[in-house]
Design a protein around this motif. Structure first.
Motif, PDB file in Angstrom:
ATOM      1  N   ALA A  60     -29.070 -25.424 -44.164  1.00 27.45           N
ATOM      2  CA  ALA A  60     -28.078 -24.111 -44.459  1.00 27.45           C
ATOM      3  C   ALA A  60     -28.122 -23.910 -45.745  1.00 27.45           C
ATOM      4  N   GLY A  61     -28.248 -25.039 -46.816  1.00 28.39           N
ATOM      5  CA  GLY A  61     -28.248 -24.742 -48.205  1.00 28.39           C
ATOM      6  C   GLY A  61     -29.426 -24.035 -48.736  1.00 28.39           C
ATOM      7  N   THR A  62     -30.505 -23.821 -48.013  1.00 28.15           N
ATOM      8  CA  THR A  62     -31.648 -23.287 -48.608  1.00 28.15           C
ATOM      9  C   THR A  62     -31.341 -21.598 -48.344  1.00 28.15           C
ATOM     10  N   VAL A  63     -30.656 -21.457 -47.309  1.00 26.07           N
ATOM     11  CA  VAL A  63     -30.250 -19.957 -47.159  1.00 26.07           C
ATOM     12  C   VAL A  63     -29.340 -19.493 -48.232  1.00 26.07           C
ATOM     13  N   ILE A  64     -28.544 -20.320 -48.931  1.00 30.57           N
ATOM     14  CA  ILE A  64     -27.581 -19.877 -49.902  1.00 30.57           C
ATOM     15  C   ILE A  64     -28.556 -19.906 -51.252  1.00 30.57           C
ATOM     16  N   VAL A  65     -29.126 -21.304 -51.415  1.00 28.56           N
ATOM     17  CA  VAL A  65     -29.910 -21.109 -52.680  1.00 28.56           C
ATOM     18  C   VAL A  65     -31.053 -19.984 -52.773  1.00 28.56           C
ATOM     19  N   GLU A  66     -31.703 -19.884 -51.742  1.00 31.79           N
ATOM     20  CA  GLU A  66     -32.611 -18.687 -51.829  1.00 31.79           C
ATOM     21  C   GLU A  66     -32.195 -17.501 -52.050  1.00 31.79           C
ATOM     22  N   ALA A  67     -30.799 -17.428 -51.516  1.00 34.71           N
ATOM     23  CA  ALA A  67     -30.160 -16.038 -51.747  1.00 34.71           C
ATOM     24  C   ALA A  67     -29.855 -15.921 -53.457  1.00 34.71           C
ATOM     25  N   VAL A  68     -29.328 -16.900 -54.007  1.00 39.38           N
ATOM     26  CA  VAL A  68     -28.881 -16.805 -55.191  1.00 39.38           C
ATOM     27  C   VAL A  68     -30.235 -16.808 -56.125  1.00 39.38           C
ATOM     28  N   PHE A  69     -31.034 -17.598 -55.932  1.00 43.44           N
ATOM     29  CA  PHE A  69     -32.266 -17.574 -56.949  1.00 43.44           C
ATOM     30  C   PHE A  69     -33.205 -16.459 -56.657  1.00 43.44           C
ATOM     31  N   ALA A  70     -33.058 -15.790 -55.708  1.00 39.87           N
ATOM     32  CA  ALA A  70     -34.115 -14.681 -55.043  1.00 39.87           C
ATOM     33  C   ALA A  70     -35.399 -15.379 -55.096  1.00 39.87           C
ATOM     34  N   TYR A  71     -35.378 -16.665 -54.076  1.00 43.03           N
ATOM     35  CA  TYR A  71     -36.519 -17.253 -53.694  1.00 43.03           C
ATOM     36  C   TYR A  71     -37.051 -17.059 -52.601  1.00 43.03           C
ATOM     37  N   PRO A  72     -38.096 -16.624 -52.329  1.00 39.10           N
ATOM     38  CA  PRO A  72     -38.885 -15.939 -51.154  1.00 39.10           C
ATOM     39  C   PRO A  72     -39.058 -16.972 -50.102  1.00 39.10           C
ATOM     40  N   GLY A  73     -38.259 -17.500 -49.538  1.00 35.20           N
ATOM     41  CA  GLY A  73     -38.323 -18.448 -48.229  1.00 35.20           C
ATOM     42  C   GLY A  73     -37.847 -18.077 -47.029  1.00 35.20           C
ATOM     43  N   VAL A  74     -37.767 -18.838 -46.091  1.00 38.48           N
ATOM     44  CA  VAL A  74     -37.295 -18.720 -44.799  1.00 38.48           C
ATOM     45  C   VAL A  74     -35.834 -18.245 -44.568  1.00 38.48           C
ATOM     46  N   GLY A  75     -35.267 -19.054 -45.478  1.00 35.33           N
ATOM     47  CA  GLY A  75     -33.729 -18.934 -45.631  1.00 35.33           C
ATOM     48  C   GLY A  75     -33.165 -17.224 -45.915  1.00 35.33           C
ATOM     49  N   ARG A  76     -33.955 -16.896 -46.643  1.00 36.61           N
ATOM     50  CA  ARG A  76     -33.770 -15.333 -47.203  1.00 36.61           C
ATOM     51  C   ARG A  76     -34.264 -14.484 -45.993  1.00 36.61           C
ATOM     52  N   VAL A  77     -35.154 -14.943 -45.110  1.00 37.05           N
ATOM     53  CA  VAL A  77     -35.551 -13.952 -44.056  1.00 37.05           C
ATOM     54  C   VAL A  77     -34.442 -14.154 -43.035  1.00 37.05           C
ATOM     55  N   LEU A  78     -33.820 -15.192 -42.780  1.00 36.45           N
ATOM     56  CA  LEU A  78     -32.733 -15.496 -42.013  1.00 36.45           C
ATOM     57  C   LEU A  78     -31.492 -14.595 -42.329  1.00 36.45           C
ATOM     58  N   ALA A  79     -31.091 -14.654 -43.740  1.00 43.84           N
ATOM     59  CA  ALA A  79     -29.868 -14.103 -44.102  1.00 43.84           C
ATOM     60  C   ALA A  79     -30.082 -12.501 -44.029  1.00 43.84           C
ATOM     61  N   GLU A  80     -31.151 -12.062 -44.396  1.00 43.90           N
ATOM     62  CA  GLU A  80     -31.540 -10.638 -44.531  1.00 43.90           C
ATOM     63  C   GLU A  80     -31.497 -10.399 -42.872  1.00 43.90           C
ATOM     64  N   ALA A  81     -31.961 -10.958 -42.114  1.00 41.87           N
ATOM     65  CA  ALA A  81     -32.171 -10.548 -40.739  1.00 41.87           C
ATOM     66  C   ALA A  81     -30.787 -10.296 -40.042  1.00 41.87           C
ATOM     67  N   MET A  82     -29.926 -11.394 -40.504  1.00 41.15           N
ATOM     68  CA  MET A  82     -28.606 -11.498 -40.024  1.00 41.15           C
ATOM     69  C   MET A  82     -27.700 -10.211 -40.633  1.00 41.15           C
ATOM     70  N   ALA A  83     -27.894  -9.821 -41.843  1.00 40.86           N
ATOM     71  CA  ALA A  83     -27.275  -8.586 -42.401  1.00 40.86           C
ATOM     72  C   ALA A  83     -27.568  -7.488 -41.646  1.00 40.86           C
ATOM     73  N   PHE A  84     -28.901  -7.393 -41.439  1.00 41.97           N
ATOM     74  CA  PHE A  84     -29.468  -6.089 -40.786  1.00 41.97           C
ATOM     75  C   PHE A  84     -29.543  -5.981 -39.114  1.00 41.97           C
ATOM     76  N   ARG A  85     -28.952  -7.201 -38.549  1.00 38.39           N
ATOM     77  CA  ARG A  85     -29.020  -7.309 -37.080  1.00 38.39           C
ATOM     78  C   ARG A  85     -30.218  -7.369 -36.552  1.00 38.39           C
ATOM     79  N   ASP A  86     -31.434  -7.902 -37.366  1.00 40.70           N
ATOM     80  CA  ASP A  86     -32.652  -7.991 -36.793  1.00 40.70           C
ATOM     81  C   ASP A  86     -32.761  -9.115 -35.898  1.00 40.70           C
ATOM     82  N   TYR A  87     -32.609  -8.853 -34.499  1.00 41.48           N
ATOM     83  CA  TYR A  87     -32.156 -10.096 -33.647  1.00 41.48           C
ATOM     84  C   TYR A  87     -33.704 -10.724 -33.272  1.00 41.48           C
ATOM     85  N   PRO A  88     -34.659 -10.411 -33.146  1.00 43.02           N
ATOM     86  CA  PRO A  88     -35.779 -11.019 -32.894  1.00 43.02           C
ATOM     87  C   PRO A  88     -36.121 -12.096 -34.048  1.00 43.02           C
ATOM     88  N   VAL A  89     -35.836 -11.863 -35.365  1.00 38.36           N
ATOM     89  CA  VAL A  89     -35.949 -12.540 -36.465  1.00 38.36           C
ATOM     90  C   VAL A  89     -34.856 -13.561 -36.445  1.00 38.36           C
TER      91      VAL A  89
END
Lengths: 310, 309, 692
Positions: free
Chosen positions: B247-276
């Motif tokens: 869970a922490g990586t989701v946040i930390v990757e968002a703050v540090f603009a670090y390209p990891g799975v956490g960002r993929v997850l957060a973005e997919a949620m924001a855009f309702r990209d359900y398969p992702v």
């Protein structure tokens, strides 16, 4: 079989040789205030922040959403351009008073978290009591569900529910509740099993008591302290989760103030206006600290055996 | 040995079953309750025909059970579907980001364990000492810091003011410093407390008294008799903390603009990209369950009572 | 708070014998508790001479264990020795550094603890734990040699297949075997002193007999001096040379076992002896010590035993002055101002004609009958709870209970006695068989129909701490049955008050919470709760085994009074043969889910016909030095698993009479041509050596 006194103490916390003390006195002594300082500090913080969130905006009398572009990005403790108001904690990029917004955000954050705890707690208690009391296959199934739920971290469950339900106050509260119910369910179940194994439970069955009476007169009163402890320990985590949701844009929405969304909108400005991010963050930290201290204290006071448990 | 294999086998089956059940529930939750179409078409909306066209293209016009069967069928062949937003295979999106997140997570876990275990043990051996008190205060404070805020504050101080490390991005080891510190801060407090509590409990056990009564010096008592027993609950907690780490990586990757799975997850949620969303959330759960499984196995090795029963 | 120094100077001169190996002077130990500072040991002095066995007795809170832990330096972190001396030979242990002092342990002083399960490290094999002790103290002992020696030690203490069992873990050992391993560990380095803290308290009586025998052998083998700390006067009488009685952190009496047991010189010892029920003799009523031990946090002036003393009366000096430990006769000391007086006889022996009638006369109408009762529990495995076996906890027993009669069910742990009690009140469902209550077959009743039966069929549990809901006031707890069974509300308070009065509590106690009461009082509350509806049958599941001897006597007397007054029938389940003998009219002896012998109390105890009953009775230590050497039948082996009981007679695997028929046919429970009671044995009859 009988166990005699022994000088070694198996329990973690009560370093009193219990066998030495209990039968002889048969009563408990009032404890002194020593060792309660941190708990009291925590409670004071929590109550203080809650009070500030409730009556603060009214006392301050500044509209948290009133924009005044001429007063943009004033640092803390500056007068507004027309000299009419003192911005104790400065203003943001739209000239809104930061203190007013922090108080308003606190009101939103704390009430949404409180509602979330109520949702999670009732859901978790229902499942935990059912599972522990009924046992059997239902118990196995419910505990599998709990395991699955616990495999998804709190924040991610909350994000997921918020994604499905959408943003806003009620949805956020429900998201927090659904994300956190499993913790209660598991602990309440464990506690129910423990209580059910105690002789007084069987004694009541032997008296001919109905299940209803067992659950409501004997089980729940004995669970209350556990619930209180878990709830107060969970509160801190939920405050962080709520602000994380808002920070990620999936919690409560602007222009309504919430600590997380304030930090989110402050992030691009951190080089010029540090206070915009620092102040709501400090607020979150204080509240969480308060809840954590209070929770630890409650656990020590109400439920000393569970010290080793998380 | 056969016994161990049996236990491990049962645990593996249980884990796979849980994961499978989770996919079923998540799939239905997302695809029954969520309605991404309106959101995908943006603010100005679109005609009914456009919406239907999208539905058809994504296969959303079919009955839910059919969608599910298709999904599961594809899953067995290793196909996690396609992102609605990027129209790319979900699997590719995840695999190209996974190494970055794993580096982050494992480093943070390692750092956390290296700090928490010794501190917790020392605090337990000398309860009430300055080290115990100091680490306790530190733990409570660290436990109260929201990680995204801590991240921002660290950026202000170390990246913006002092300029020691870059604020965001990925590439050099310097990019890892702040994110790893933030993540580790989330791991240390609980782990330290548990280590301390477990060790304190063990030190009060009768068998530690027995070891002392045999004349063994305190160091041997601690190392041989207390430590191993205390590590049993600690391994469980490490497993539980892995969830928070993810869970922490989701946040930390968002703050540090670090390209990891956490960002993929957060973005997919924001855009309702359900398969992702489905794939990343399942991956999260899978990693937690996997670590739990591994700790269960370690547990079995550490504790003969589980091994032979 | 300051403990008066106790003078025992002159003892060495008096004995004129060898120097003591261990000498303790004016030991004071304190605990910092959340309730305040507690002085657990208040100036204890004693000597231990080479080769002797010193028994230390006292009830919980007397400080006997804390004294030993202080001597050993094994106090919990909140405990501290604040005064006194502990001399081992010419070394003063208290002034030595921790590690130096500790290196004497395991080598010169070895310790055996109460609970062998928790005292052994669960993650290390038994072998590793013995080897560790050997190699630490015997530098240069190789790994192989140490292992060989460990196996040798296990063999000495009677662990079968020692080589193989070295690699097993504590949880794979049975309770008795664990204690044997503990002893092996203690013997590892031929210690000069052996300290055993309640070594047999967690064990069954036949296992206790084995372990006590083993300790005796071990002592003889090493020539070590021993201290046995126990609450059981019988254990002391049978094992110790000298005895030291402790009360409220002080030594109240020390002396040779014969002298102390024959002519106790302290009223506490005197009363303690008179309040213990005996397995070899039936008394009409137990003497009881009123009240309970003093609060360790408060120190009133005067003799600590004064408030409970039968002899003190209203003598001023007992209230104002602490009596010092003074010499009464050679090798006998007592801390009583009036030690020289003759104490009044406290025990009441039964009148001859009552004894002949087998206790009290009882009406013969039947209230409860159990026929062919079986209770089996499935052993389940895995998440799917597949049954992989069956524990035959109770496996076909018949019992009859008459009005106002007490039926004692005795046996060792795992024999099924508790399950039988629970099946009677239907806390577990019988797998097979019938429970007939007042002529009504209640076996198939569902919960609703059972409710009416439960009014008159009640149970009291062993643990008075967990059997009362901590969140309810005593009044609500005791009156709960009235509410459940819908008694007219206005009468509740009166009825609660009446029943509290019956069990010796005050009406005001109704407004207090259970935690404000002591163990004995809580057990009274539990009894009050179950008799408020005036039941016909009360199942008592080990009701006194969690209580100290003096409180136990109070509770037993109360139960017997209640029975006389209310005409209740008791099913009294207990492991303590002496208690059962004292309270029961009839008795059933259980072994591995079966009744092996049953009948009139006196008949069974005086003339046991089943080899198991004989072994059981011979194993109970008697607190009487004049009882003479009794032949002790020490059973070999251990109780087999209830999941896989032996064919034929279940006792045959341990029986000294077993023959081939015993494996083939199960003996029925029948009268023999000459017996007054039933026995299930192919070869019933008195033991070849007379029991008394």
């Amino acid at each position: 079989m009988r166990r005699q006194e022994s000088a070694g103490v198996a329990d973690l916390e009560p370093v009193v040789p219990i066998g030495e003390l209990e039968p002889a006195t048969g009563r408990r002594r009032r404890r002194s205030l020593r060792g309660h300082t941190t708990g009291i500090i925590g409670t004071v913080i929590v109550v203080g922040m809650a009070l500030a969130a409730i009556v603060g905006p009214w006392l301050l009398g500044i509209d948290p959403n009133a924009q005044e572009l001429s007063d943009r990005l004033l640092p803390p403790w500056s007068q507004s351009g027309d000299g009419s108001t003192l911005h104790i904690l400065g203003t943001d990029d739209l000239g809104r008073d930061v203190l007013a917004r922090v108080l308003e955000g606190g009101r939103a954050s704390l009430s949404v978290v409180a509602l979330g705890v109520v949702v999670g707690c009732s859901l978790g208690m229902t499942v935990g009591i059912t599972s522990g009391f009924r046992g059997g296959r239902l118990d196995i199934v419910l505990m599998r569900v709990v395991d699955a739920q616990l495999a998804i971290p709190l924040l991610i469950s909350a994000l997921l529910v918020a994604t499905i339900l959408g943003t806003g106050f009620m949805n956020t509260a429900v998201a927090l509740g659904i994300a956190s119910w499993a913790v209660y369910a598991r602990l309440i179940r464990a506690e129910t099993l423990k209580l059910r194994g105690l002789d007084f439970f069987e004694a009541t069955v032997a008296l001919g008591s109905s299940d209803r009476r067992l659950v409501f007169r004997h089980l729940i009163p004995n669970l209350i302290s556990t619930v209180f402890v878990v709830a107060s320990l969970e509160m801190g985590g939920l405050v962080v989760t709520e602000s994380s949701l808002s920070y990620l844009g999936l919690g409560m929405q602007p222009p309504d103030a919430s600590w997380g969304s304030m930090i989110r909108s402050a992030q691009p400005l951190i080089t010029t206006a540090w206070w915009l991010a620092a102040i709501p963050g400090t607020a979150v930290m204080l509240v969480v600290l308060g809840f954590n201290l209070m929770g630890d204290w409650l656990r020590d006071v109400l439920d000393p055996q569970s010290k080793q448990r998380v | 040995m056969g016994e161990i294999l049996g236990i491990v086998g049962r645990r593996v089956v249980a884990t796979v079953a849980t994961l499978f059940g989770l996919i079923i529930v998540l799939f239905h939750l997302l695809f029954l309750l969520g309605s991404p179409i309106n959101l995908m078409m943006g603010e100005d909306g679109g005609t009914q025909e456009q919406a239907d066209a999208i539905r058809e293209r994504l296969g959303l016009d079919q009955p839910i059970w059919q969608q599910f069967l298709t999904y599961m069928g594809n899953l067995l062949t290793g196909d996690l579907g396609e992102s609605w937003r990027y129209e790319r295979p979900v699997l590719d999106m995840i695999t190209e980001r996974l190494p970055a997140t794993l580096t982050l997570g494992l480093l943070a876990l390692l750092l956390g364990v290296l700090i928490a275990l010794p501190l917790g043990l020392l605090a337990a051996v000398k309860p009430g000492s300055w080290l115990d008190n100091l680490s306790r205060v530190g733990a409570v404070t660290a436990n109260s810091l929201p990680n995204f805020w801590l991240a921002i504050m660290l950026i202000i101080v170390f990246a913006v003011q002092l300029g020691w490390v870059p604020a965001t991005g990925r590439g050099t080891w310097q990019h890892l410093v702040l994110p790893v510190i933030v993540l580790a801060t989330g791991v240390v407090p609980m782990l330290m407390r548990i280590t301390r509590a477990a060790m304190l409990e063990v030190l009060n056990k009768d068998y530690v008294r027995t070891a002392r009564s045999k004349g063994l010096p305190e160091r041997t008592v601690l190392r041989r008799h207390a430590l191993r027993n205390a590590m049993i609950p600690v391994t469980t907690v490490i497993a539980l903390r892995v969830g928070d780490l993810v869970a922490g990586t989701v946040i930390v990757e968002a703050v540090f603009a670090y390209p990891g799975v956490g960002r993929v997850l957060a973005e997919a949620m924001a855009f309702r990209d359900y398969p992702v969303v489905l794939a990343t959330v399942t991956l999260t759960a899978a990693s937690v369950l996997l670590v739990t499984l591994i700790t269960d196995i370690i547990y079995t090795v550490l504790d003969p009572r589980v091994r032979i029963s | 708070m300051v403990a008066e120094p106790v003078s025992i100077t002159g003892r060495e001169k008096n004995r004129g014998g060898p120097e003591p190996v261990l000498s303790v002077r004016d030991l004071v130990t304190r605990f910092d508790t959340r309730y305040g500072r507690l002085t657990a040991v208040r100036g204890v002095s004693f000597d231990l001479y080479p080769g002797e066995t010193l028994g230390v007795v006292g009830e919980s809170g007397s400080g006997k264990s804390v004294t030993m832990m202080s001597v050993l330096g094994l106090l919990p972190p909140n405990g501290r020795v604040v005064g006194g001396q502990v001399r081992l030979g010419d070394r003063d242990l208290l002034s030595m550094r921790t590690n130096a002092r500790r290196s004497l342990q395991g080598k010169e002083i070895a310790t055996i603890f109460q609970d062998p399960m928790s005292s052994l490290n669960p993650v290390l094999s038994i072998g590793a734990q013995i080897v560790e002790s050997l190699r630490f103290h015997q530098q240069g002992l190789g790994r192989k040699a140490a292992r060989q020696r460990a196996a040798e030690l296990l063999r000495i203490v009677g662990v079968p297949n020692p080589e193989q069992r070295l690699d097993e873990y504590p949880h794979q050992y049975s309770g008795g075997m664990r204690q044997r391993a503990m002893i092996a560990m203690a013997l590892a380095n031929d210690p000069r002193i052996l300290i055993a803290d309640e070594p047999t308290t967690a064990l069954d009586v036949t296992t206790q007999a084995q372990i006590l025998g083993l300790l005796k052998d071990a002592k003889a083998r090493t020539g070590a001096a021993a201290i046995i700390v126990t609450h059981d006067l019988g254990v002391v009488a049978e094992t110790a040379d000298r005895v030291m009685v402790m009360y409220a952190g002080r030594v109240v009496e020390v002396g040779d076992v014969e002298q102390v047991f024959r002519h106790p010189r302290h009223p506490y010892t005197h009363a303690l002896l008179a309040s213990s029920p005996r397995v070899d003799e039936r008394m009409d009523k137990l003497a009881q010590i009123q009240g309970r031990p003093p609060d360790p946090l408060e120190t009133p002036p005067g003799c600590p035993f004064q408030p409970r003393c039968h002899q003190a009366g209203s003598r001023e000096i007992c209230r104002t002055e602490l009596p010092p430990l003074q010499q009464i006769e050679p090798a006998h000391w007592s801390a009583c101002h009036f030690a020289a007086e003759r104490f009044a006889d406290l025990a009441t022996r039964p009148a001859a004609e009552v004894q002949a009638a087998g206790g009290r006369a009882v009406a013969q109408d039947e209230v409860l009958r159990i026929e062919g009762l079986k209770v089996h529990f499935p052993i389940v495995r895995g998440v799917l709870r597949r049954p992989v076996g069956t524990i035959r906890a109770v496996d076909g027993i018949d019992l009859v209970l008459h009005r106002a009669e007490t039926l004692g069910i005795v046996g060792e742990s795992g024999c099924g006695k508790t399950t039988t009690g629970r099946a009677i009140v239907r806390l577990v469902d019988p797998t097979e068989g019938r429970v007939v209550f007042k002529g009504e077959d209640v076996t198939g009743y569902d919960r609703d129909r059972l409710r009416s039966v439960r009014r008159s069929l009640q149970i009291v549990f062993q643990d008075p701490y967990s059997s009362l809901d901590p969140r309810m006031k005593v009044g609500a707890l005791v009156g709960e049955a009235l509410r459940i069974h819908g008694a007219p509300r206005p009468s509740h308070r009166d009825r609660v008050r009446r029943v509290l009065d019956l069990v010796g509590l005050r009406a005001e106690d109704a407004d207090r919470y259970p935690h404000e009461f002591s163990g004995g009082q809580r057990q009274r509350i539990a009894v009050a709760r179950s008799i408020i509806l005036d039941p016909d049958v009360l199942v008592l599941d080990e009701p006194v085994s969690a209580l100290d001897v003096s409180v136990q006597a109070q509770t037993i007397n109360l139960l017997m009074d209640l029975q006389r007054e209310l005409n209740m029938a008791f099913v009294f389940v207990a492991h303590d043969l002496a208690v059962v003998r004292h309270i029961s009219h009839r008795v059933a002896v259980m072994y591995l889910g079966k009744v092996v012998e049953a009948g009139d109390n006196n008949a069974v105890y005086e003339n046991p016909l089943h080899p198991y009953t004989q072994a059981l009775l011979s194993a109970v230590p008697v607190a009487d030095v004049d009882a003479g050497e009794r032949p002790r039948i020490v059973l070999s082996g251990e109780v087999p698993s209830a999941a896989n009981p032996p064919s034929g007679c279940r006792f045959r695997t341990r029986c000294f009479k077993a023959q081939s028929i015993c494996a083939e046919q199960e003996p029925p429970l029948v009268y023999t041509p000459t017996s007054e009671h039933t026995v299930a044995c192919h070869f019933p009859g008195p033991h070849p050596i007379p029991m008394r």
